[in-house]
Design a protein around this motif. Sequence first.
Motif, mmCIF file in Angstrom:
data_model
loop_
_atom_site.group_PDB
_atom_site.id
_atom_site.type_symbol
_atom_site.label_atom_id
_atom_site.label_comp_id
_atom_site.label_asym_id
_atom_site.label_seq_id
_atom_site.Cartn_x
_atom_site.Cartn_y
_atom_site.Cartn_z
ATOM 1 N N ILE A 1 10.060 -2.194 -15.366
ATOM 2 C CA ILE A 1 10.228 -2.127 -13.908
ATOM 3 C C ILE A 1 11.051 -0.928 -13.453
ATOM 4 C CG2 ILE A 1 9.907 -4.583 -13.476
ATOM 5 C CD1 ILE A 1 12.946 -4.870 -13.399
ATOM 6 N N LYS A 2 11.893 -0.372 -14.315
ATOM 7 C CA LYS A 2 12.645 0.821 -13.932
ATOM 8 C C LYS A 2 13.003 1.616 -15.178
ATOM 9 C CE LYS A 2 17.237 -1.366 -13.570
ATOM 10 N NZ LYS A 2 18.380 -1.626 -12.670
ATOM 11 N N GLN A 3 13.057 2.932 -15.009
ATOM 12 C CA GLN A 3 13.258 3.814 -16.144
ATOM 13 C C GLN A 3 14.216 4.943 -15.765
ATOM 14 O OE1 GLN A 3 9.980 3.854 -14.618
ATOM 15 N NE2 GLN A 3 9.546 1.851 -15.521
ATOM 16 N N THR A 4 14.969 5.398 -16.767
ATOM 17 C CA THR A 4 15.770 6.610 -16.611
ATOM 18 C C THR A 4 15.069 7.682 -17.431
ATOM 19 O OG1 THR A 4 17.809 5.316 -16.384
ATOM 20 C CG2 THR A 4 18.028 7.663 -16.900
ATOM 21 N N ARG A 5 14.401 8.594 -16.741
ATOM 22 C CA ARG A 5 13.566 9.597 -17.400
ATOM 23 C C ARG A 5 14.294 10.942 -17.457
ATOM 24 N NH1 ARG A 5 8.489 9.075 -18.594
ATOM 25 N NH2 ARG A 5 8.255 7.362 -17.077
ATOM 26 N N VAL A 6 14.223 11.596 -18.606
ATOM 27 C CA VAL A 6 14.795 12.931 -18.778
ATOM 28 C C VAL A 6 13.746 13.952 -18.364
ATOM 29 C CG1 VAL A 6 15.702 14.610 -20.409
ATOM 30 C CG2 VAL A 6 16.334 12.198 -20.627
ATOM 31 N N LEU A 7 14.043 14.720 -17.326
ATOM 32 C CA LEU A 7 13.102 15.730 -16.849
ATOM 33 C C LEU A 7 13.315 17.075 -17.522
ATOM 34 C CD1 LEU A 7 12.932 14.996 -13.014
ATOM 35 C CD2 LEU A 7 11.548 14.047 -14.867
ATOM 36 N N GLY B 1 0.794 -1.222 0.000
ATOM 37 C CA GLY B 1 0.000 0.000 0.000
ATOM 38 C C GLY B 1 0.824 1.269 0.000
ATOM 39 N N ASP B 2 2.145 1.163 0.254
ATOM 40 C CA ASP B 2 3.040 2.329 0.213
ATOM 41 C C ASP B 2 3.545 2.623 -1.194
ATOM 42 O OD1 ASP B 2 3.074 2.742 3.074
ATOM 43 O OD2 ASP B 2 4.392 0.991 3.227
ATOM 44 N N ASN B 3 3.146 1.824 -2.165
ATOM 45 C CA ASN B 3 3.737 1.923 -3.499
ATOM 46 C C ASN B 3 3.670 3.338 -4.060
ATOM 47 O OD1 ASN B 3 4.878 0.669 -5.978
ATOM 48 N ND2 ASN B 3 2.915 1.259 -6.862
ATOM 49 N N GLU B 4 2.493 3.946 -4.071
ATOM 50 C CA GLU B 4 2.357 5.271 -4.677
ATOM 51 C C GLU B 4 3.179 6.316 -3.925
ATOM 52 O OE1 GLU B 4 1.027 6.089 -7.536
ATOM 53 O OE2 GLU B 4 0.607 3.963 -7.845
ATOM 54 N N ALA B 5 3.216 6.220 -2.605
ATOM 55 C CA ALA B 5 3.999 7.186 -1.829
ATOM 56 C C ALA B 5 5.488 7.039 -2.109
ATOM 57 C CB ALA B 5 3.718 6.994 -0.337
ATOM 58 N N ILE B 6 5.955 5.805 -2.267
ATOM 59 C CA ILE B 6 7.376 5.586 -2.572
ATOM 60 C C ILE B 6 7.695 6.098 -3.971
ATOM 61 C CG2 ILE B 6 9.149 3.835 -2.953
ATOM 62 C CD1 ILE B 6 7.819 2.162 -0.766
ATOM 63 N N LEU B 7 6.832 5.814 -4.941
ATOM 64 C CA LEU B 7 7.065 6.299 -6.301
ATOM 65 C C LEU B 7 7.096 7.825 -6.335
ATOM 66 C CD1 LEU B 7 4.831 3.903 -8.437
ATOM 67 C CD2 LEU B 7 7.293 3.782 -8.066
ATOM 68 N N THR B 8 6.229 8.457 -5.570
ATOM 69 C CA THR B 8 6.234 9.920 -5.488
ATOM 70 C C THR B 8 7.538 10.428 -4.904
ATOM 71 O OG1 THR B 8 3.823 9.993 -5.266
ATOM 72 C CG2 THR B 8 5.050 11.919 -4.508
ATOM 73 N N LEU B 9 8.040 9.736 -3.882
ATOM 74 C CA LEU B 9 9.314 10.116 -3.280
ATOM 75 C C LEU B 9 10.447 9.992 -4.292
ATOM 76 C CD1 LEU B 9 11.036 10.873 -0.822
ATOM 77 C CD2 LEU B 9 11.069 8.449 -0.203
ATOM 78 N N LEU B 10 10.474 8.906 -5.055
ATOM 79 C CA LEU B 10 11.517 8.724 -6.061
ATOM 80 C C LEU B 10 11.446 9.797 -7.126
ATOM 81 C CD1 LEU B 10 11.491 4.838 -6.606
ATOM 82 C CD2 LEU B 10 12.929 6.186 -5.085
ATOM 83 N N GLN B 11 10.245 10.197 -7.503
ATOM 84 C CA GLN B 11 10.091 11.229 -8.521
ATOM 85 C C GLN B 11 10.581 12.587 -8.025
ATOM 86 O OE1 GLN B 11 5.903 10.878 -9.336
ATOM 87 N NE2 GLN B 11 6.203 9.421 -11.006
ATOM 88 N N GLY B 12 10.632 12.768 -6.720
ATOM 89 C CA GLY B 12 11.031 14.048 -6.162
ATOM 90 C C GLY B 12 12.495 14.157 -5.825
ATOM 91 N N THR B 13 13.305 13.178 -6.263
ATOM 92 C CA THR B 13 14.744 13.211 -5.958
ATOM 93 C C THR B 13 15.560 13.004 -7.231
ATOM 94 O OG1 THR B 13 14.620 10.852 -5.378
ATOM 95 C CG2 THR B 13 14.460 12.442 -3.579
ATOM 96 N N ASN C 1 15.838 11.356 -13.782
ATOM 97 C CA ASN C 1 15.178 10.754 -12.642
ATOM 98 C C ASN C 1 15.184 9.242 -12.826
ATOM 99 O OD1 ASN C 1 14.011 11.662 -10.192
ATOM 100 N ND2 ASN C 1 12.035 10.860 -10.847
ATOM 101 N N PHE C 2 15.626 8.527 -11.786
ATOM 102 C CA PHE C 2 15.681 7.070 -11.828
ATOM 103 C C PHE C 2 14.407 6.546 -11.165
ATOM 104 C CE2 PHE C 2 20.100 8.614 -11.652
ATOM 105 C CZ PHE C 2 20.515 8.184 -12.894
#
Length: 364
Positions: free
Chosen positions: A238-244, A11-23, A32-33
Amino acid sequence: MSYRIRPAEQGDNEAILTLLQGTPQQGAVTLNFERQPDYFRGARVACEQPDVWVAEARDAPGKVGAVYNVGWRHVWVNGEVRPIRYAHDLRIAPECRNGMILHRLFRHLRKQLAEGEWMQTTVLQDNQASLATVASGRAGLPTYYPAGTIETSMLYTRQRMPRLPADIAIRQSGSADLPDIAALLKAQGQHKQFFPYWDVNRVHGDEYCYGLNASSFLLLRIGGELKGVLGFWDQKPIKQTRVLGYTRGMGMMRHLYNTHSVLRGGMRLPAPGGVLSYLSLHSVIVSNDDPELLRLLLDYAVAFFHGRYDALICGFFQQDRLAKVAERYRRRLLLSEHFLVSYDGDPRGTLDMNRPWYVEVARL
Protein backbone atom coordinates in the motif's frame (compact mmCIF):
# COMPACT_ATOMS: atom_id res chain seq x y z
CA MET A 1 -4.78 28.19 -14.12
CA SER A 2 -7.99 28.11 -12.07
CA TYR A 3 -8.81 25.17 -9.80
CA ARG A 4 -11.90 23.94 -7.98
CA ILE A 5 -11.73 22.06 -4.68
CA ARG A 6 -13.86 18.89 -4.61
CA PRO A 7 -14.04 15.50 -2.88
CA ALA A 8 -11.64 12.96 -4.36
CA GLU A 9 -13.08 10.02 -6.26
CA GLN A 10 -11.67 6.59 -7.11
CA GLY A 11 -11.29 7.80 -10.68
CA ASP A 12 -8.68 10.32 -9.44
CA ASN A 13 -6.35 7.52 -8.37
CA GLU A 14 -3.89 7.74 -11.27
CA ALA A 15 -3.76 11.54 -11.14
CA ILE A 16 -3.06 11.49 -7.40
CA LEU A 17 -0.35 8.84 -7.78
CA THR A 18 1.26 10.95 -10.51
CA LEU A 19 1.19 13.96 -8.21
CA LEU A 20 2.86 11.98 -5.41
CA GLN A 21 5.54 10.77 -7.79
CA GLY A 22 6.31 14.37 -8.72
CA THR A 23 7.06 15.56 -5.18
CA PRO A 24 10.21 13.69 -4.02
CA GLN A 25 12.34 14.51 -0.97
CA GLN A 26 15.75 15.71 -2.09
CA GLY A 27 19.04 14.90 -0.35
CA ALA A 28 22.11 12.68 -0.66
CA VAL A 29 19.50 10.01 -1.38
CA THR A 30 16.45 11.24 -3.30
CA LEU A 31 13.38 9.48 -1.90
CA ASN A 32 9.79 9.34 -3.00
CA PHE A 33 6.99 8.33 -0.62
CA GLU A 34 4.52 6.50 -2.83
CA ARG A 35 1.08 4.89 -2.46
CA GLN A 36 1.11 2.41 -5.33
CA PRO A 37 -1.05 0.90 -6.71
CA ASP A 38 -4.14 2.42 -5.02
CA TYR A 39 -3.93 5.72 -3.13
CA PHE A 40 -7.36 5.20 -1.60
CA ARG A 41 -6.46 1.81 -0.13
CA GLY A 42 -3.62 3.47 1.79
CA ALA A 43 -5.92 6.36 2.78
CA ARG A 44 -8.28 3.84 4.38
CA VAL A 45 -5.37 2.50 6.45
CA ALA A 46 -4.24 5.92 7.65
CA CYS A 47 -7.79 6.86 8.64
CA GLU A 48 -10.86 4.84 9.52
CA GLN A 49 -12.91 7.39 7.61
CA PRO A 50 -10.79 9.17 4.99
CA ASP A 51 -11.74 12.70 3.96
CA VAL A 52 -9.73 13.26 0.77
CA TRP A 53 -9.99 16.40 -1.36
CA VAL A 54 -8.34 17.44 -4.61
CA ALA A 55 -7.84 20.66 -6.50
CA GLU A 56 -8.88 20.01 -10.10
CA ALA A 57 -8.07 22.32 -13.01
CA ARG A 58 -11.29 23.88 -14.30
CA ASP A 59 -10.17 23.86 -17.93
CA ALA A 60 -8.54 20.39 -17.75
CA PRO A 61 -10.88 17.92 -16.00
CA GLY A 62 -8.96 15.13 -14.32
CA LYS A 63 -5.79 17.20 -13.87
CA VAL A 64 -5.05 17.28 -10.12
CA GLY A 65 -2.91 20.14 -8.85
CA ALA A 66 -3.16 19.31 -5.12
CA VAL A 67 -4.49 16.70 -2.71
CA TYR A 68 -4.96 16.39 1.05
CA ASN A 69 -6.61 14.02 3.54
CA VAL A 70 -8.13 15.11 6.86
CA GLY A 71 -9.88 11.90 7.80
CA TRP A 72 -10.76 10.59 11.26
CA ARG A 73 -9.55 7.75 13.43
CA HIS A 74 -10.63 6.83 16.98
CA VAL A 75 -8.00 7.43 19.66
CA TRP A 76 -7.88 7.73 23.43
CA VAL A 77 -7.92 11.36 24.62
CA ASN A 78 -7.96 12.03 28.38
CA GLY A 79 -9.13 8.46 28.98
CA GLU A 80 -12.06 8.67 26.56
CA VAL A 81 -12.40 7.46 22.97
CA ARG A 82 -12.78 10.29 20.47
CA PRO A 83 -12.71 10.61 16.67
CA ILE A 84 -9.79 12.91 15.87
CA ARG A 85 -8.83 14.16 12.44
CA TYR A 86 -5.32 13.55 11.12
CA ALA A 87 -4.20 16.06 8.47
CA HIS A 88 -1.72 14.50 6.04
CA ASP A 89 -0.76 13.77 2.45
CA LEU A 90 -0.80 17.43 1.47
CA ARG A 91 0.86 17.54 -1.95
CA ILE A 92 0.91 20.48 -4.34
CA ALA A 93 2.25 20.18 -7.88
CA PRO A 94 5.44 22.25 -8.35
CA GLU A 95 3.81 24.42 -11.02
CA CYS A 96 1.04 25.38 -8.56
CA ARG A 97 3.12 26.40 -5.57
CA ASN A 98 3.47 30.09 -6.45
CA GLY A 99 -0.25 30.71 -6.79
CA MET A 100 -3.22 30.91 -4.46
CA ILE A 101 -3.94 27.21 -4.32
CA LEU A 102 -2.61 26.72 -0.75
CA HIS A 103 -4.70 29.63 0.49
CA ARG A 104 -7.78 28.19 -1.20
CA LEU A 105 -7.17 24.73 0.26
CA PHE A 106 -7.02 26.10 3.80
CA ARG A 107 -10.03 28.33 3.23
CA HIS A 108 -11.96 25.23 2.18
CA LEU A 109 -10.63 23.30 5.19
CA ARG A 110 -12.05 25.97 7.49
CA LYS A 111 -15.52 25.11 6.20
CA GLN A 112 -14.97 21.39 6.82
CA LEU A 113 -14.09 21.67 10.50
CA ALA A 114 -16.75 21.91 13.15
CA GLU A 115 -16.58 24.79 15.63
CA GLY A 116 -13.80 24.09 18.12
CA GLU A 117 -12.58 21.03 16.23
CA TRP A 118 -8.84 20.41 16.06
CA MET A 119 -6.59 18.02 14.17
CA GLN A 120 -3.26 16.27 14.56
CA THR A 121 -0.49 16.55 11.98
CA THR A 122 3.24 15.89 11.72
CA VAL A 123 5.99 17.59 9.73
CA LEU A 124 9.48 16.21 9.18
CA GLN A 125 12.15 18.43 10.70
CA ASP A 126 14.02 18.21 7.39
CA ASN A 127 11.02 19.71 5.60
CA GLN A 128 11.94 23.31 6.26
CA ALA A 129 9.58 24.65 3.59
CA SER A 130 6.55 23.14 5.31
CA LEU A 131 7.72 24.19 8.78
CA ALA A 132 8.16 27.75 7.54
CA THR A 133 4.65 27.71 6.07
CA VAL A 134 2.93 26.52 9.25
CA ALA A 135 4.83 29.07 11.34
CA SER A 136 4.16 31.96 8.96
CA GLY A 137 0.92 33.16 10.53
CA ARG A 138 -0.39 33.81 7.02
CA ALA A 139 -4.00 34.95 6.89
CA GLY A 140 -6.41 32.09 6.29
CA LEU A 141 -4.16 29.41 7.72
CA PRO A 142 -5.07 27.69 10.97
CA THR A 143 -2.71 27.91 13.92
CA TYR A 144 -0.25 25.04 14.34
CA TYR A 145 0.37 24.54 18.06
CA PRO A 146 3.63 22.64 18.77
CA ALA A 147 2.80 19.41 20.62
CA GLY A 148 5.96 17.36 20.95
CA THR A 149 8.75 15.90 18.86
CA ILE A 150 8.50 12.37 17.47
CA GLU A 151 11.53 10.11 17.14
CA THR A 152 11.04 7.60 14.34
CA SER A 153 13.70 4.89 14.49
CA MET A 154 14.72 2.56 11.71
CA LEU A 155 16.11 -0.30 13.82
CA TYR A 156 18.46 -2.50 11.82
CA THR A 157 17.75 -6.21 12.09
CA ARG A 158 20.49 -8.58 13.29
CA GLN A 159 21.04 -12.31 13.37
CA ARG A 160 21.62 -13.14 17.04
CA MET A 161 18.51 -14.36 18.89
CA PRO A 162 18.56 -13.30 22.57
CA ARG A 163 18.05 -15.61 25.53
CA LEU A 164 14.92 -15.03 27.56
CA PRO A 165 14.47 -15.36 31.34
CA ALA A 166 12.99 -18.71 32.31
CA ASP A 167 9.53 -17.34 33.15
CA ILE A 168 9.18 -15.24 29.97
CA ALA A 169 7.99 -16.50 26.58
CA ILE A 170 7.71 -14.57 23.31
CA ARG A 171 5.92 -16.02 20.32
CA GLN A 172 3.84 -15.04 17.31
CA SER A 173 0.11 -14.60 17.85
CA GLY A 174 -2.86 -16.59 16.56
CA SER A 175 -6.65 -16.19 16.47
CA ALA A 176 -7.02 -17.57 20.01
CA ASP A 177 -4.87 -14.70 21.34
CA LEU A 178 -7.04 -11.85 20.01
CA PRO A 179 -9.18 -11.46 23.18
CA ASP A 180 -6.05 -11.15 25.36
CA ILE A 181 -4.51 -8.68 22.91
CA ALA A 182 -7.67 -6.56 22.93
CA ALA A 183 -7.79 -6.54 26.73
CA LEU A 184 -4.16 -5.42 27.09
CA LEU A 185 -4.47 -2.73 24.41
CA LYS A 186 -7.49 -1.27 26.20
CA ALA A 187 -6.11 -1.60 29.73
CA GLN A 188 -2.81 0.11 28.90
CA GLY A 189 -3.82 2.26 25.92
CA GLN A 190 -6.56 4.20 27.71
CA HIS A 191 -3.92 5.77 29.96
CA LYS A 192 -2.09 7.28 26.97
CA GLN A 193 -2.91 10.27 24.80
CA PHE A 194 -3.69 9.39 21.16
CA PHE A 195 -3.33 5.62 21.53
CA PRO A 196 -5.48 4.07 18.77
CA TYR A 197 -8.78 2.50 19.72
CA TRP A 198 -9.85 -0.29 17.39
CA ASP A 199 -11.40 -3.74 17.47
CA VAL A 200 -8.61 -6.27 16.89
CA ASN A 201 -11.11 -8.54 15.15
CA ARG A 202 -10.87 -6.08 12.26
CA VAL A 203 -7.67 -7.88 11.22
CA HIS A 204 -10.01 -10.37 9.53
CA GLY A 205 -10.36 -8.51 6.23
CA ASP A 206 -11.19 -4.93 7.30
CA GLU A 207 -9.82 -2.18 5.02
CA TYR A 208 -8.49 -0.25 8.04
CA CYS A 209 -6.23 -3.24 8.74
CA TYR A 210 -5.34 -4.17 5.16
CA GLY A 211 -2.43 -6.59 5.23
CA LEU A 212 -2.86 -7.58 8.88
CA ASN A 213 -4.15 -10.88 10.23
CA ALA A 214 -4.38 -12.72 13.54
CA SER A 215 -0.67 -13.61 13.39
CA SER A 216 0.53 -10.00 13.00
CA PHE A 217 1.72 -9.64 16.61
CA LEU A 218 4.55 -10.78 18.83
CA LEU A 219 3.35 -11.53 22.35
CA LEU A 220 5.33 -11.46 25.57
CA ARG A 221 3.91 -13.54 28.43
CA ILE A 222 5.20 -13.85 31.97
CA GLY A 223 4.00 -17.00 33.67
CA GLY A 224 1.39 -17.31 30.93
CA GLU A 225 -0.04 -13.80 31.46
CA LEU A 226 0.13 -11.38 28.54
CA LYS A 227 2.37 -8.43 29.43
CA GLY A 228 3.48 -7.06 26.09
CA VAL A 229 2.30 -6.72 22.49
CA LEU A 230 4.33 -5.69 19.46
CA GLY A 231 2.43 -5.63 16.18
CA PHE A 232 4.23 -5.83 12.83
CA TRP A 233 2.99 -4.76 9.43
CA ASP A 234 4.46 -5.21 5.94
CA GLN A 235 2.92 -2.21 4.18
CA LYS A 236 4.75 -2.49 0.88
CA PRO A 237 1.48 -3.41 -0.94
CA ILE A 238 0.00 0.00 0.00
CA LYS A 239 2.93 2.40 0.41
CA GLN A 240 6.58 2.42 -0.56
CA THR A 241 9.73 4.44 0.04
CA ARG A 242 11.38 4.45 -3.37
CA VAL A 243 14.97 5.53 -4.07
CA LEU A 244 14.98 7.75 -7.15
CA GLY A 245 18.68 8.53 -7.19
CA TYR A 246 21.90 9.37 -5.36
CA THR A 247 24.33 12.23 -5.38
CA ARG A 248 27.57 11.36 -7.17
CA GLY A 249 29.48 10.64 -3.97
CA MET A 250 26.69 8.60 -2.42
CA GLY A 251 26.24 6.59 -5.60
CA MET A 252 29.91 5.63 -5.58
CA MET A 253 29.71 4.62 -1.91
CA ARG A 254 26.49 2.60 -2.22
CA HIS A 255 28.08 -0.81 -2.79
CA LEU A 256 30.58 -0.32 0.04
CA TYR A 257 27.76 0.75 2.33
CA ASN A 258 25.70 -2.30 1.38
CA THR A 259 28.61 -4.64 2.12
CA HIS A 260 28.94 -3.05 5.55
CA SER A 261 25.19 -3.45 6.09
CA VAL A 262 25.31 -7.17 5.32
CA LEU A 263 28.14 -7.68 7.80
CA ARG A 264 26.89 -5.50 10.65
CA GLY A 265 23.22 -4.97 9.91
CA GLY A 266 21.75 -1.94 8.20
CA MET A 267 19.49 -0.66 5.48
CA ARG A 268 20.74 -1.84 2.10
CA LEU A 269 20.46 0.84 -0.55
CA PRO A 270 18.83 -0.42 -3.76
CA ALA A 271 19.67 0.71 -7.25
CA PRO A 272 17.73 3.79 -8.39
CA GLY A 273 14.10 2.80 -8.81
CA GLY A 274 14.19 0.22 -6.00
CA VAL A 275 12.33 0.37 -2.69
CA LEU A 276 13.64 0.15 0.87
CA SER A 277 13.06 -3.08 2.82
CA TYR A 278 11.46 -2.49 6.21
CA LEU A 279 8.64 -3.62 8.48
CA SER A 280 6.43 -1.14 10.35
CA LEU A 281 5.64 -1.78 14.01
CA HIS A 282 2.20 -0.98 15.44
CA SER A 283 0.16 -1.42 18.63
CA VAL A 284 3.33 -1.36 20.73
CA ILE A 285 2.29 -1.76 24.37
CA VAL A 286 3.83 -3.18 27.54
CA SER A 287 2.41 -3.38 31.04
CA ASN A 288 3.10 -0.29 33.14
CA ASP A 289 5.28 1.14 30.35
CA ASP A 290 8.09 -1.13 31.57
CA PRO A 291 11.19 -0.37 29.43
CA GLU A 292 12.69 -3.80 30.17
CA LEU A 293 9.67 -5.57 28.67
CA LEU A 294 9.89 -3.44 25.55
CA ARG A 295 13.61 -4.20 25.28
CA LEU A 296 12.91 -7.93 25.37
CA LEU A 297 10.30 -7.60 22.63
CA LEU A 298 12.53 -5.47 20.40
CA ASP A 299 15.54 -7.75 20.96
CA TYR A 300 13.43 -10.66 19.84
CA ALA A 301 11.92 -8.79 16.86
CA VAL A 302 15.20 -7.54 15.36
CA ALA A 303 16.47 -11.13 15.32
CA PHE A 304 13.17 -12.78 14.33
CA PHE A 305 12.83 -10.67 11.17
CA HIS A 306 16.51 -10.67 10.18
CA GLY A 307 16.99 -11.94 6.65
CA ARG A 308 13.47 -10.92 5.61
CA TYR A 309 13.67 -7.20 6.31
CA ASP A 310 16.57 -4.80 6.73
CA ALA A 311 14.91 -2.73 9.42
CA LEU A 312 11.95 -2.27 11.76
CA ILE A 313 10.23 1.12 11.97
CA CYS A 314 9.00 2.31 15.37
CA GLY A 315 8.29 5.72 16.86
CA PHE A 316 7.94 7.44 20.22
CA PHE A 317 7.45 10.95 21.49
CA GLN A 318 10.71 12.23 22.92
CA GLN A 319 9.15 12.71 26.36
CA ASP A 320 8.05 9.05 26.48
CA ARG A 321 10.43 7.06 28.69
CA LEU A 322 10.09 4.13 26.28
CA ALA A 323 11.89 6.23 23.63
CA LYS A 324 15.14 5.54 25.49
CA VAL A 325 14.86 1.83 24.65
CA ALA A 326 15.28 2.49 20.92
CA GLU A 327 18.63 4.18 21.59
CA ARG A 328 20.19 0.78 22.36
CA TYR A 329 20.01 -0.38 18.74
CA ARG A 330 21.89 0.41 15.58
CA ARG A 331 19.44 2.68 13.86
CA ARG A 332 18.72 5.62 11.63
CA LEU A 333 16.80 8.36 13.42
CA LEU A 334 14.21 10.63 11.82
CA LEU A 335 12.70 13.56 13.76
CA SER A 336 9.25 15.03 13.17
CA GLU A 337 7.36 17.87 14.79
CA HIS A 338 3.85 17.08 15.99
CA PHE A 339 1.21 19.81 15.94
CA LEU A 340 -2.38 20.29 17.03
CA VAL A 341 -4.07 22.36 14.34
CA SER A 342 -7.02 24.64 15.05
CA TYR A 343 -8.83 27.74 13.84
CA ASP A 344 -10.50 28.20 17.24
CA GLY A 345 -7.80 28.55 19.86
CA ASP A 346 -5.18 26.37 21.54
CA PRO A 347 -6.47 22.85 22.32
CA ARG A 348 -3.42 21.88 24.38
CA GLY A 349 -4.95 23.26 27.56
CA THR A 350 -7.69 20.62 27.37
CA LEU A 351 -5.20 17.73 27.48
CA ASP A 352 -3.99 15.93 30.58
CA MET A 353 -0.24 16.43 30.22
CA ASN A 354 0.51 13.78 32.86
CA ARG A 355 -0.47 11.02 30.47
CA PRO A 356 2.25 9.62 28.18
CA TRP A 357 1.73 10.46 24.50
CA TYR A 358 1.67 7.75 21.85
CA VAL A 359 2.27 7.83 18.10
CA GLU A 360 1.23 5.06 15.70
CA VAL A 361 3.89 5.51 13.02
CA ALA A 362 2.38 2.73 10.91
CA ARG A 363 -0.59 5.03 10.22
CA LEU A 364 1.32 8.26 9.55
